[in-house]
Write a protein that holds these residues in place. Sequence first.
Motif, PDB file in Angstrom:
ATOM      1  N   ASP A 150       1.256   3.653  -3.077  1.00 42.03           N
ATOM      2  CA  ASP A 150       0.316   4.720  -3.433  1.00 42.03           C
ATOM      3  C   ASP A 150       0.882   6.100  -3.145  1.00 42.03           C
ATOM      4  O   ASP A 150       0.421   7.090  -3.722  1.00 42.03           O
ATOM      5  N   ASP A 180       0.827  -1.214   0.000  1.00 42.57           N
ATOM      6  CA  ASP A 180       0.000   0.000   0.000  1.00 42.57           C
ATOM      7  C   ASP A 180       0.859   1.262   0.000  1.00 42.57           C
ATOM      8  O   ASP A 180       0.388   2.335  -0.395  1.00 42.57           O
ATOM      9  N   ARG A 238      -3.481  -6.572  -7.648  1.00 43.01           N
ATOM     10  CA  ARG A 238      -2.833  -5.265  -7.798  1.00 43.01           C
ATOM     11  C   ARG A 238      -2.150  -5.125  -9.159  1.00 43.01           C
ATOM     12  O   ARG A 238      -1.454  -4.138  -9.388  1.00 43.01           O
TER      13      ARG A 238
END
Length: 280
Positions: free
Chosen positions: A170, A167, A199
Motif C-alpha cells: 500500500d 500490506d 487481495r
Amino acid sequence: MPALPSWLTTPLWDQFTALIPARPVVDPTHPLGCHRRRISDRTVFDKLIQVLRFGCSHEAIADTTCSASTIRNRRDEWIKAGLFAALKRIALDAYDRIVGLILDQIAVDGCITKAPGGGQCAGPSPVDRRKQGMKRSLMVEGHGIPLGRVLAGANRHDSPLLAPTLDKLDDLGPLPADITVHLDSGYDSGKTRTELAGRHLHGQIAHKGEKAPIQASQRWRVERTNAWHNAFNRLQRCYERREVVIDAFFDLADAILTVRSLIRPAWTLYRWDSRPARRP
C-alpha cells in the motif's frame, strides 16, 4: 578499511544530509554563552554505517572523534525524525524512475537470524536449540530490490506473516493490475490462497513434497536479498532490543542495497559527465 566504497557512501550522504534539519553547531541557549561544539553529522553517519556493516558495538567503534553515547543519541534523534525511512523511500523512488521496479513479479520469504540480546522482535529459534532469534518476512520485486519487511520472533511461522508483509504494498502507490507472488512450500495452504485471492493477487506457490529444482521459480531473488542483508553483520546477529532501532538499521541497509543496485545498471543505461573511468 572502509565499511563501504566511496562511490556508494557519497550519494547516500548527499541525500541524507539534505534530510537532516538545520541545527546550530554551538547551543545559543547555554547559560554561560559557551558549549562544546556539536559532533559532525557526517562523522556519526559514518559510524552508524560501520556498526551496521561490521556488527560491532557502539563502544567498540567509538573513538576520540565521537563517543558511543553521541552515536546512540544521534541515531535515536534521526529515528524520531523518520530520516532512515525517508532515505529508503527516496532511494526506492530513484530506482523506480531510472531503472524501473518490476512490481508485477513479487517474492516473499522468511529468514531466521540470531538475536542474542533478546528484545521486542526475538523468540526461541526452532533451528538453534531454542536460543533467541529473530525472523524477518521480506518482500522484494522482480529484480530483488527490498520493498518492505515484517519483524517477529524466530518461532513465528512464515504463513501468518504473509498478510502484514503484503500490506507494505500500500505504500508503493499505483500497482499493476496483474501481480504474481512467488512463495515457497511453507506457504502451501488454503489460508494463503484465500489471502491472495482476497487481495486479487496470483500466487505461484511451491508444493510440499516436491523437490525444489522441479518447481524452481523466481523465489531465488528474495533468497539472494536475504543473503545481502546477512552480509550486514548487525542484521545477521542482532543485539538491538527495540524494534524501531532494528527497523532503522534495516531501512539504512535497504537504501544501501537499492543505491548499489541502481548505480550498476545505470552505468550501462546512461552516461554523465562525472562518471568514473572504471565501473564499480
